[in-house]
Scaffold this motif. Sequence first.
Motif, PDB file in Angstrom:
ATOM      1  N   UNK C 381       0.858  -1.193   0.000  1.00 49.16           N
ATOM      2  CA  UNK C 381       0.000   0.000   0.000  1.00 49.16           C
ATOM      3  C   UNK C 381       0.891   1.238   0.000  1.00 49.16           C
ATOM      4  N   UNK C 382       0.430   2.265  -0.702  1.00 49.18           N
ATOM      5  CA  UNK C 382       1.230   3.504  -0.804  1.00 49.18           C
ATOM      6  C   UNK C 382       0.367   4.672  -0.335  1.00 49.18           C
ATOM      7  N   UNK C 383       1.044   5.656   0.256  1.00 42.26           N
ATOM      8  CA  UNK C 383       0.304   6.849   0.709  1.00 42.26           C
ATOM      9  C   UNK C 383       1.004   8.080   0.149  1.00 42.26           C
ATOM     10  N   UNK C 384       0.195   9.049  -0.261  1.00 43.93           N
ATOM     11  CA  UNK C 384       0.798  10.348  -0.659  1.00 43.93           C
ATOM     12  C   UNK C 384      -0.042  11.436   0.004  1.00 43.93           C
ATOM     13  N   UNK C 385       0.671  12.467   0.472  1.00 44.77           N
ATOM     14  CA  UNK C 385      -0.008  13.564   1.182  1.00 44.77           C
ATOM     15  C   UNK C 385       0.504  14.875   0.597  1.00 44.77           C
ATOM     16  N   UNK C 386      -0.397  15.859   0.445  1.00 42.49           N
ATOM     17  CA  UNK C 386       0.126  17.178   0.019  1.00 42.49           C
ATOM     18  C   UNK C 386      -0.681  18.264   0.727  1.00 42.49           C
TER      19      UNK C 386
END
Lengths: 159, 149, 732
Positions: C381-386
């Motif tokens: 699983x991958x997470x990206x936050x901005x």
Amino acid sequence: GLEADRLQATTIDANQMTYNEKSNVTVFTGNVLLTRGSLVIRGEKLTLTETADGNQLAKVEGSPARFKQQRDSQVKSDVLLISGTGEMIEFDGNKSVVTLTGKASIEKSANGQLTESISGSKITYEQNTEFLNVVGAPNSAGKTRVQAVIKPKTQGQAQ
Amino acid sequence: CGFQLRGQYDFDFDKIELRGMENAEMNRNMDLQLQILNLKVNPPEGAPLKLNLIRETRDRSIVTFSATGRAREVRITYELFYSVTDKNGDFLIATSQLSQRRELTYTDDQILGKEAEENQLTTEMQRDIARQITGRLSALQVPKGQTAK
Amino acid sequence: QTPGQAPATAEAPTKLRIDGGLLGVRSPIPEDEATYISADRLYGNNAEETFLEGNVEIRRKKLRLSSDAINYSPITDRATAKGNLVIEQESMLLKAPEGSVKLGTGESQMKNATFELRDIKGKGRADRMQYDGISSLTLENPNYTVCEVPNAGAADQGDWYITADSLEIDQASEVGRARGAKVVFQDVPILGVPYFSFPTSDRRKSGFLPPSFGTVSNSGLEVTVPYYLNIAPDKDLTLFPKVISGRGYQLGTQGRYLTPNNEGEIKYDFLPSDEKTGTDRSALSLLHKFEKGPFYAGVNFNQVSDDNYFVDFSRTQAVASQRVLVQEGFLSYRQKNWSANVRTVAHQTLQLFNDVIAEPYDRLPEATVELTPTRIGDANAFVSVSGQYTDFARPSSAPARVEGSRGVTRARVFMPIQRSEFSFTPALSVQSTNYDLKGQATGLPGGPSSVIPTVSLDSTVYFDRKTSFFGRKVNQTLEPRIFYLYTPFKDQSDQPIFDTTVTDQSLSRIFAENRYSGLDRVGDANQLTLAVTSRFYDEKSSEELFSVTGGQRLNLTASRVILQGFEAPTTSDSDFFANARGRISGSVFLDATTQLNAESGRHERGNISLSYAPSIGKQLNLGYRYTRAQIDQFDISGQWPISDRWSGVGRLNYSMLDNRLIEGVAGLEYGEGCWAVRVIAQRFATAPQLETTSLFVQLELTGLGRLGSNPADLLSRKVPGYTPFSTSQATQ
């Protein structure tokens, strides 16, 4: 050649020697060695003729005949040499001129490092002035050509 | 009609080095695509082959003008030069180039929104190129001596 | 043996003193120092000087020398030659009656010499010639040409040639620099210039930017005499002094610099008191990029003196069509997995009389921090936050508009399950947006905010088979794809519209998670998108040759979020899209896209472009573009040789919707071996009922840069695949 060479006596050494009173010609054969100071000429046969004015002409033949001499140099420690080969090497005692003919070639070296090598059909070398004169040797194209390889003097060497 | 289920990605290796354009978005997109395919990217113990991202070029040109001389459609192109080398630097894929282009309508009144749309399309072109590269990687036979299965 | 004595007895010969030097030669002459000589005769007093006579040849490394007589001194390593001196070094051939050469370095001086530079076909003669032994040839009173001439000495019989007080040709940097120069074309001097530099090969930016002549409908006759100053290897400045008969004198400047960490370009054009407007006209464009380790910075600043500047001064439609000029500065810090970026963006909007544009908001500043997709532990699983904060300032011309700051945080988690036969990627993302506004319409909150989740499921299955495609063995794939998107409806009508617009509907957009670009709106969605792609890969090179795609997005429930003023409410399913793109045969490329309205079956949008390019110098492009009620244009362009000397170039871009020629270009090229003449006529629309017509003449002297403005560059942008005459000649 070396300044001192001119004053030296010429000595000739060989296996046999024959002298012809009438023509005043002496012929040396077999391991002929002519020396005068630092000049050395080797060959199989040497014909020594004395001219009316007392000048001596030595003709050395060999396959090939060889000559070697030390050259003048301002820097005492430098050993400058000239050596050459040719089917015939003539030596004029008074003029101190060596003439090589027949696939003639000469080499100059400084402290063992070759600096010049030249080949031609006829090479004359005046020992005192070190003047060299080379005439072309017939090459495959039938043209007579002088071939030479020269090393430029690096700054240090050139006095 | 002859179609059968077949894998697009079956790799002859499970580790890969990714070099070049270190801080660029393309590098991150490529890295993500490799990770998604369960490949270890830049493992400390090294990898049998190296994917080099050499350089990218972006271009924007106006394709259509309106009758009033205003830009109506814009084409953005993205081009990537890359190569793949094995452990001792020989080319498995020599330097080659992949390019994508997208067109979008354009109006000067919404320049901010269109700028965001162009950025999204550029990211999408990079992901497409990343997929094409992994497609070619899966067709590679890594010289047996170096397979790090 | 002293003469006259009795013969010596056969004693052993005296032993010579063995001394190292006396042993003769131990080391031969090293190859790169050896000077190989052959001649008919050689003589010399001693090692100081050696005289060589009779077709003498000398060779040292790559330098070859021949002459009737040469005097060589090993001390100075200099050879002085008399009689038919010829010097050859790599692709350079120099001849002179006499001259001298330093063999080690190749430096040579010669008088009334001729020269040939074979790799650039440059040749000519000069009263005095100096070669630095490395790459630079300096000539006094030379003439120089690139054209075919009987021999190098007859350069002045070339179709064109340069005469100059002095000319320096630097083969390393491939530049020629002439002083007091005159360019003579067909025996007519066409240009006298105190100083100019010209490229000796095509790769370099042309130092010699030749004068250009042309007439332009809104300005009259124009003559430009550019000067290219190569200040330093990494800096150059080009000046474009221009006389415009209808307006006055204009000075254009273009400066460029490139250092390890900085790169930039500055353009500034200034025309004092334009006769037509009585005002000063100027345009400034500043582009700068800085990069050092993880730090990046840059400026992109553009400004013009008045709104009609581009309409009056631009020579291409692309430049003329600029309406909003960006004025931006940014600073960013980038690492492998995250990056931070701060920037300010302002704009100058050019309002033309009957074509008013809504001015964009300025972002003073905008700060963004972004964590790129990172694996969570070693789960699949991958997470990206901005996070982004922006201060939107309304344009001074619209004081009534709302303005204020906006903060947005977005997070996305996705689990890519990628098997070789299929891929399945569920994703969950959340966007929280909140504002702090001034000037909101009455009844609307000053601090609206929203938190909106989105769920998407994306799955593709891969099939393939071997087949052939137009005679080539290919792998054909079949990739059906299903994409489900769910975003609950949240009323965002109390939120302003700062940077959001409806994106085009297209094949790539029907898989997007938000139908709006920008962050002011998250479109509600309950949609199912079905699509099929088939790609044809060349079996050997696995290069993608052709692809066909079809797809449609089905709105399971009608979307309720609407961008007021930009979008009409629709209940229809998305349109149906299809695209076919690729190389049909070696020289035919097709790109066709269509968009049909799902309900009415009407054609919403479509474009098709076909290009046929059998060989260099032959190119034909047919294009048709249609967008309902906006665009209905066909675009034909091409370059085709008429005879081995003449070739035609053209482009026609006509809008049926407005019954108006958007852009027309017609050009004719005549070329000989080393020069070409190009006449280009062009007409393009610059504003409602206003167009610019221009006629440009250009003479190109191959290897000397293009004489005349840059119609060739203009053409290469206008006619895709266009190749200037000289290049096509060079490669035939």
